[in-house]
Design a protein around this motif. Structure first.
Motif, PDB file in Angstrom:
ATOM      1  N   ILE A   1      90.841   9.415  21.188  1.00 23.80           N
ATOM      2  CA  ILE A   1      91.769  10.555  21.104  1.00 23.80           C
ATOM      3  C   ILE A   1      91.269  11.559  20.059  1.00 23.80           C
ATOM      4  O   ILE A   1      91.294  12.772  20.277  1.00 23.80           O
ATOM      5  CB  ILE A   1      93.178  10.078  20.711  1.00 23.80           C
ATOM      6  N   LEU A   2      90.797  11.035  18.924  1.00 27.42           N
ATOM      7  CA  LEU A   2      90.335  11.917  17.849  1.00 27.42           C
ATOM      8  C   LEU A   2      89.075  12.668  18.268  1.00 27.42           C
ATOM      9  O   LEU A   2      88.923  13.866  17.997  1.00 27.42           O
ATOM     10  CB  LEU A   2      90.044  11.112  16.582  1.00 27.42           C
TER      11      LEU A   2
ATOM     12  N   ILE B   1      89.872  21.602  19.212  1.00 27.15           N
ATOM     13  CA  ILE B   1      89.502  22.460  18.084  1.00 27.15           C
ATOM     14  C   ILE B   1      88.178  23.199  18.315  1.00 27.15           C
ATOM     15  O   ILE B   1      88.135  24.427  18.328  1.00 27.15           O
ATOM     16  CB  ILE B   1      89.381  21.630  16.781  1.00 27.15           C
TER      17      ILE B   1
ATOM     18  N   PRO C   1      95.371  23.861  21.571  1.00 28.39           N
ATOM     19  CA  PRO C   1      95.352  22.538  20.923  1.00 28.39           C
ATOM     20  C   PRO C   1      96.553  21.678  21.308  1.00 28.39           C
ATOM     21  O   PRO C   1      96.425  20.461  21.478  1.00 28.39           O
ATOM     22  CB  PRO C   1      95.384  22.851  19.425  1.00 28.39           C
ATOM     23  N   ILE C   2      97.713  22.306  21.484  1.00 31.33           N
ATOM     24  CA  ILE C   2      98.909  21.542  21.836  1.00 31.33           C
ATOM     25  C   ILE C   2      98.764  20.944  23.236  1.00 31.33           C
ATOM     26  O   ILE C   2      99.068  19.781  23.477  1.00 31.33           O
ATOM     27  CB  ILE C   2     100.168  22.447  21.773  1.00 31.33           C
TER      28      ILE C   2
ATOM     29  N   VAL D   1      96.392  17.871  23.032  1.00 28.84           N
ATOM     30  CA  VAL D   1      96.943  16.666  22.414  1.00 28.84           C
ATOM     31  C   VAL D   1      98.029  16.069  23.311  1.00 28.84           C
ATOM     32  O   VAL D   1      98.172  14.849  23.414  1.00 28.84           O
ATOM     33  CB  VAL D   1      97.448  16.969  20.983  1.00 28.84           C
TER      34      VAL D   1
ATOM     35  N   VAL E   1      96.843  11.990  24.091  1.00 31.84           N
ATOM     36  CA  VAL E   1      97.534  10.888  23.422  1.00 31.84           C
ATOM     37  C   VAL E   1      98.114   9.882  24.430  1.00 31.84           C
ATOM     38  O   VAL E   1      97.774   8.705  24.385  1.00 31.84           O
ATOM     39  CB  VAL E   1      98.582  11.407  22.419  1.00 31.84           C
TER      40      VAL E   1
ATOM     41  N   HIS F   1      96.623  13.047  13.272  1.00 32.22           N
ATOM     42  CA  HIS F   1      95.917  13.857  14.267  1.00 32.22           C
ATOM     43  C   HIS F   1      96.895  14.756  15.043  1.00 32.22           C
ATOM     44  O   HIS F   1      96.630  15.948  15.236  1.00 32.22           O
ATOM     45  CB  HIS F   1      95.171  12.935  15.224  1.00 32.22           C
ATOM     46  N   VAL F   2      98.019  14.169  15.457  1.00 30.60           N
ATOM     47  CA  VAL F   2      99.001  14.952  16.218  1.00 30.60           C
ATOM     48  C   VAL F   2      99.528  16.108  15.361  1.00 30.60           C
ATOM     49  O   VAL F   2      99.582  17.264  15.798  1.00 30.60           O
ATOM     50  CB  VAL F   2     100.163  14.049  16.706  1.00 30.60           C
TER      51      VAL F   2
ATOM     52  N   TRP G   1      98.029  17.476  12.882  1.00 27.35           N
ATOM     53  CA  TRP G   1      96.923  18.405  12.638  1.00 27.35           C
ATOM     54  C   TRP G   1      96.731  19.363  13.809  1.00 27.35           C
ATOM     55  O   TRP G   1      96.442  20.549  13.629  1.00 27.35           O
ATOM     56  CB  TRP G   1      95.634  17.609  12.371  1.00 27.35           C
ATOM     57  N   MET G   2      96.896  18.843  15.029  1.00 28.08           N
ATOM     58  CA  MET G   2      96.737  19.702  16.207  1.00 28.08           C
ATOM     59  C   MET G   2      97.864  20.737  16.262  1.00 28.08           C
ATOM     60  O   MET G   2      97.634  21.882  16.671  1.00 28.08           O
ATOM     61  CB  MET G   2      96.718  18.866  17.492  1.00 28.08           C
ATOM     62  N   LEU G   3      99.060  20.349  15.848  1.00 24.10           N
ATOM     63  CA  LEU G   3     100.149  21.323  15.798  1.00 24.10           C
ATOM     64  C   LEU G   3      99.842  22.393  14.753  1.00 24.10           C
ATOM     65  O   LEU G   3     100.026  23.594  14.984  1.00 24.10           O
ATOM     66  CB  LEU G   3     101.479  20.630  15.452  1.00 24.10           C
TER      67      LEU G   3
END
Lengths: 491, 78
Positions: free
Chosen positions: A76-77, A85, A279-280, A283, A287, B42-43, B45-47
């Motif tokens: 995920i990272l 990013i 980015p939202i 993720v 996830v 991480h979550v 950070w993405m926000l």
């Protein structure tokens, strides 16, 4: 029952896609720019989801959870850094500049943009040829994957060759009719569908297992508990995580079907919104999809016969129809990535090889016709190749992201450094490609350097060569050095 | 845009890249509310990244690409 449901859903999807394609066809103009770029008119939702679906579809559904199952959820990272990013920043650094230049000068491909700046037909052809070198085997792998998936789904009732062939025929029909506009519309439906299905799957499994605490507790108690929950492992070394995220992040930006999407925004506002939401969106998808993969490991589920874990966990915890819906959706997603690749492959060939080297006086109307014919030829060739799946092509396809990443730094240097010369960028492109190809196919050039991959070393080499050779050479008289710096405004 | 902002935006991008993976939690197996603590980071950070991108888009869009001072905001300028 399962088979009927799955096939029904796939056929249903294909029919919806065709209907969308026909509507798009009615709206299209018979020009190459409209066929390739929908005349640069996309709004935020379509741009965001077409990029999303093109970039992430089949991989996120299958390969991503597989990696999380085998090595832990840290993937995920890696994917968050790579797509959420790094790619987002490149969307601004490369994408916004490309968009401005494309509107100003009518560029349709990366090669065209570079060839014009450096006054070089050969550079234009070189960039297109490199694009096709990596794209061709990658499309072949998609067809092979679709053939295998259909054969597995139907227990061999649809043989591999027939499955791959059917999907090829459908894609040809669809791309030739719909062009970029239709592809982007189906991508939008598909991206939204994919996101919703992933979350429903995740929530379903969470509820059945009694909450995330219980699911993660089972994983913690398993033999891989500490390795999976602790950040980092022998597999996830910092070098590997960074190399992978950086190389693939840059590679994605140079992949023809993604790079071409840099040209298609309707306005600056669309680009800004997409950039901020990106980015939202990433993720939100990574996830749930990858956590499911790692939970499956803790639950002691065996990897499926077709090498994918997601279908196994869905079959275990959700009803048949629901699992079928997700799997069929994933297969459809696989097809939609390939559509965009065919379209961009056709544009690279027609625009940057056929037009400059064979028929310079091509009219817009005729280019549009040739572009559609090339889609047919390209798809049939990759299909024939997929029947034999030769080892060299297989290896090229697997390495395509790193191969494309080699183009990124020379292009960025050219976009931002006025003193870049034709010889400089050519040296950077040829040198890094030669290095990376040698690392793949020869024993003399190693594939890792103290944990860092050849992909990232090649990128650095490309950067050093572009800057170094540019500093040592003078520009030729026909280079247009100011073109990337003058009149750079959205209005 | 002042000089501070010209330096700050690229720096912000660099920090976003550098800490997407929480290196300072390397090896940590702490689980919070059912998920590893590094996943929560991480979550979040993405926000945060999304917020930074939004601020950039409204305040500094065009930096490094367009030539000079300009009005900023969501819209296309008149």
């Amino acid at each position: 029952m399962t088979l009927a449901v799955q096939l029904g859903i796939i056929v249903g999807y294909l029919l919806v896609a065709l209907a969308v394609g026909l509507v798009a066809y009615r709206l299209s103009e018979r020009t190459a720019e409209d066929f390739y770029l929908a005349s640069r008119t996309f709004g935020t939702v379509v741009l965001l989801f077409t990029t999303f679906a093109t970039l992430l579809s089949a991989f996120t559904f299958f390969a991503g959870p597989n990696v999380a199952y085998q090595a832990g959820p840290e993937y995920i990272l890696v994917m968050g850094l790579m797509d959420g990013i790094i790619f987002a920043i490149l969307w601004y650094v490369v994408g916004y500049k490309q968009w401005l230049l494309g509107r100003q000068h009518g560029y349709v491909t990366l090669g065209e943009m570079l060839g014009d700046r450096f006054g070089s037909r050969r550079l234009r052809g070189l960039v297109a040829a490199i694009g096709l070198l990596w794209l061709f085997p990658y499309v072949m792998l998609q067809q092979a994957g679709a053939g295998t998936a259909l054969a597995a789904l139907t227990d061999g009732a649809v043989p591999y060759a027939a499955g791959a062939g059917l999907i090829t025929l459908f894609m040809i029909l669809y791309v030739v009719v719909a062009g970029m506009r239709g592809i982007a519309w189906t991508d939008t439906l598909q991206g939204a569908f994919m996101l919703v299905m992933t979350w429903l799957s995740f929530l379903w499994v969470v509820v059945v297992l009694g909450g995330p605490g219980a699911a993660t507790g089972t994983l913690a108690a398993s033999d891989v508990g500490t390795e999976f929950l602790g950040l980092g492992s022998d597999f996830y070394s910092p070098q590997w995580m960074l190399s992978t995220a950086i190389v693939i992040g840059f590679g994605v930006a140079m992949f023809p079907q993604v790079n071409q999407r840099f040209f298609v925004a309707g306005s600056e506002r669309v680009l800004k919104r997409s950039f901020a939401l990106w980015p939202i969106l990433c993720v939100l998808l990574f996830v749930p999809a990858f956590v499911l993969g790692s939970w499956a490991r803790g639950l002691g589920l065996e990897m499926g016969a077709d090498g994918n874990i997601l279908p196994v966990i869905l079959a275990e915890y959700t009803p048949v129809w629901f699992a079928a819906l997700v799997i069929a959706g994933a297969m459809a997603a696989m097809m939609s990535s390939s559509d965009s690749m065919l379209l961009s492959g056709s544009s690279y060939f027609t625009r940057d090889l056929y037009r400059p080297f064979v028929d310079d006086g091509l009219t817009e109307r005729r280019e549009d016709t040739i572009a559609r014919l090339v889609v047919v030829a390209f798809a049939l060739s990759t299909f024939v190749a997929s029947l034999y799946n030769p080892a060299t092509l297989f290896e090229l396809g697997e390495a395509a992201f790193s191969g494309f990443a080699q183009l990124a730094l020379p292009v960025i240097v050219a976009l931002y450094w006025r003193k870049t010369t034709r010889r400089g960028i050519t040296a950077g492109i040829v040198g890094s490609q030669a290095f990376y190809l040698s690392s793949l196919f020869t024993a003399t050039v190693p594939s890792t350097y103290a944990g860092w991959t050849a992909g990232i070393v090649g990128m650095l080499l490309g950067f050093v060569l572009t800057v170094g050779v540019s500093a040592l050479t003078a520009p030729d008289a026909d280079e247009r050095r100011a073109i990337y710096f003058e009149g750079m405004r959205a209005d | 845009m002042n000089r501070l902002e010209r330096v700050a935006w690229p720096l912000a991008a660099l920090v976003l890249v550098a800490l997407t993976i929480p290196w300072f939690l390397w090896g940590s197996t702490t689980v919070v509310a059912g998920f590893p603590i590094w996943l929560w980071w991480h979550v979040g950070w993405m926000l945060l990244a999304s917020l930074v991108f939004w601020l950039f888009a409204t305040r500094a869009w065009g930096l490094g690409i367009e030539p000079s001072e300009r009005a900023t905001g969501w819209g296309d300028r008149p």
